[in-house]
Motif scaffolding. Sequence first.
Motif, PDB file in Angstrom:
ATOM      1  N   SER A  99     -17.123   8.506   2.654  1.00 54.47           N
ATOM      2  CA  SER A  99     -16.783   7.910   4.098  1.00 54.47           C
ATOM      3  C   SER A  99     -17.165   9.174   5.045  1.00 54.47           C
ATOM      4  N   SER A 101      -7.392   3.284   5.514  1.00 58.05           N
ATOM      5  CA  SER A 101      -8.552   2.955   6.248  1.00 58.05           C
ATOM      6  C   SER A 101      -8.480   3.640   7.571  1.00 58.05           C
ATOM      7  N   HIS A 135     -13.222  -7.023  -3.906  1.00 57.42           N
ATOM      8  CA  HIS A 135     -12.902  -6.951  -2.558  1.00 57.42           C
ATOM      9  C   HIS A 135     -12.473  -8.144  -1.788  1.00 57.42           C
ATOM     10  N   ARG A 148     -12.080   5.891  -7.226  1.00 54.68           N
ATOM     11  CA  ARG A 148     -11.274   4.715  -7.264  1.00 54.68           C
ATOM     12  C   ARG A 148     -11.298   4.119  -8.601  1.00 54.68           C
ATOM     13  N   GLU A 208     -19.503   2.318  -1.377  1.00 52.26           N
ATOM     14  CA  GLU A 208     -18.758   2.218  -2.711  1.00 52.26           C
ATOM     15  C   GLU A 208     -19.471   1.964  -3.597  1.00 52.26           C
ATOM     16  N   ASN A 210     -19.329   3.962   5.490  1.00 49.80           N
ATOM     17  CA  ASN A 210     -18.819   3.958   4.152  1.00 49.80           C
ATOM     18  C   ASN A 210     -19.698   3.569   3.203  1.00 49.80           C
ATOM     19  N   SER A 242      -8.359  -3.846   1.798  1.00 48.32           N
ATOM     20  CA  SER A 242      -8.400  -2.592   1.975  1.00 48.32           C
ATOM     21  C   SER A 242      -6.870  -1.924   2.375  1.00 48.32           C
ATOM     22  N   ASN A 243      -6.633  -0.833   1.717  1.00 47.00           N
ATOM     23  CA  ASN A 243      -5.461  -0.074   1.971  1.00 47.00           C
ATOM     24  C   ASN A 243      -5.412   0.204   3.513  1.00 47.00           C
ATOM     25  N   ASP A 285       0.675  -0.998  -0.183  1.00 50.73           N
ATOM     26  CA  ASP A 285      -0.076   0.021   0.070  1.00 50.73           C
ATOM     27  C   ASP A 285       1.032   1.308   0.213  1.00 50.73           C
TER      28      ASP A 285
END
Length: 272
Positions: A210, A250, A239, A226, A197, A195, A245-246, A78
């Motif tokens: 978020s 996060s 996912h 993104r 997306e 959140n 997740s980064n 990341d």
Amino acid sequence: MKHLHTLPLLAAFAAVTVTQLQAGAPAPGIAAAASEPAVSAINGKLDANYGAINRSSTRGVGGTISLPVGHRFGAQFDGLYQHGFSTNIFGLGSHFFARDPSKGLLGLAFSGVMSQKFDDFIFGVEGEYYLKQVTLGAVVGYDNYNSRVPTTFPGLATHQNFVAARVYAAIYPMDNLMISLEYQSRFNHNFYLANVEWQTPINGVALFASGGVGEHNFAQLLGGVRVYFGGSKPLKDRHRKDDPSNIGSSFIGSNSGGSTDASQPAGVKKEN
């Protein structure tokens, strides 16, 4: 320090996980009979965000690259850059995990975030459990946080070692839409976030937002775009079959908000 009694258990869990991974043994119940690879193929994503944390505007970019390590394991790296609170924030992170895309994920994660005002290093374990349209997940780790300015959280400038935790539930009403609720524990304080997306009809392009609140009047509102790289697939599969997740992104709200200058008079707009 409050919560530090949990660190021996965390260390033992991490040690067992590392031993299993080094020995080539699958994580219990995750990769033992995985029919699909832990990572579908080399893939990545880039995102850009803009918003406000503690009423101070902030903006940044983040990115990840994930790759399979054999069939049962995966690795991810990341990166992030964020500007806010009159400082530039840089972050690097890594993950090493076992995953069965039909069941869940278990692995180790590291994040290092640095700026002129604070440094934030987290090392811990992460896991996810997959139901048909729901993902349950958590990240728990040792957190060394060094703030060089007065903060809104009492004692943060002098107490540096904490347990960082993130617990979340993500719901997919449609395969291209995720809505999640999460709780974070940082600096012995509580944060609550929501959140969303949505992957647009343009392949690999998603919009996200978020928002969150926390103790000592913490507030966060971020949104952005993104772009995913790695073939055409629904957001839920990205996912679960591509990148976790980064970890730096996060926690970006709570670690940035942690070093808000408490000497700033109330009602005065903070400069960037």
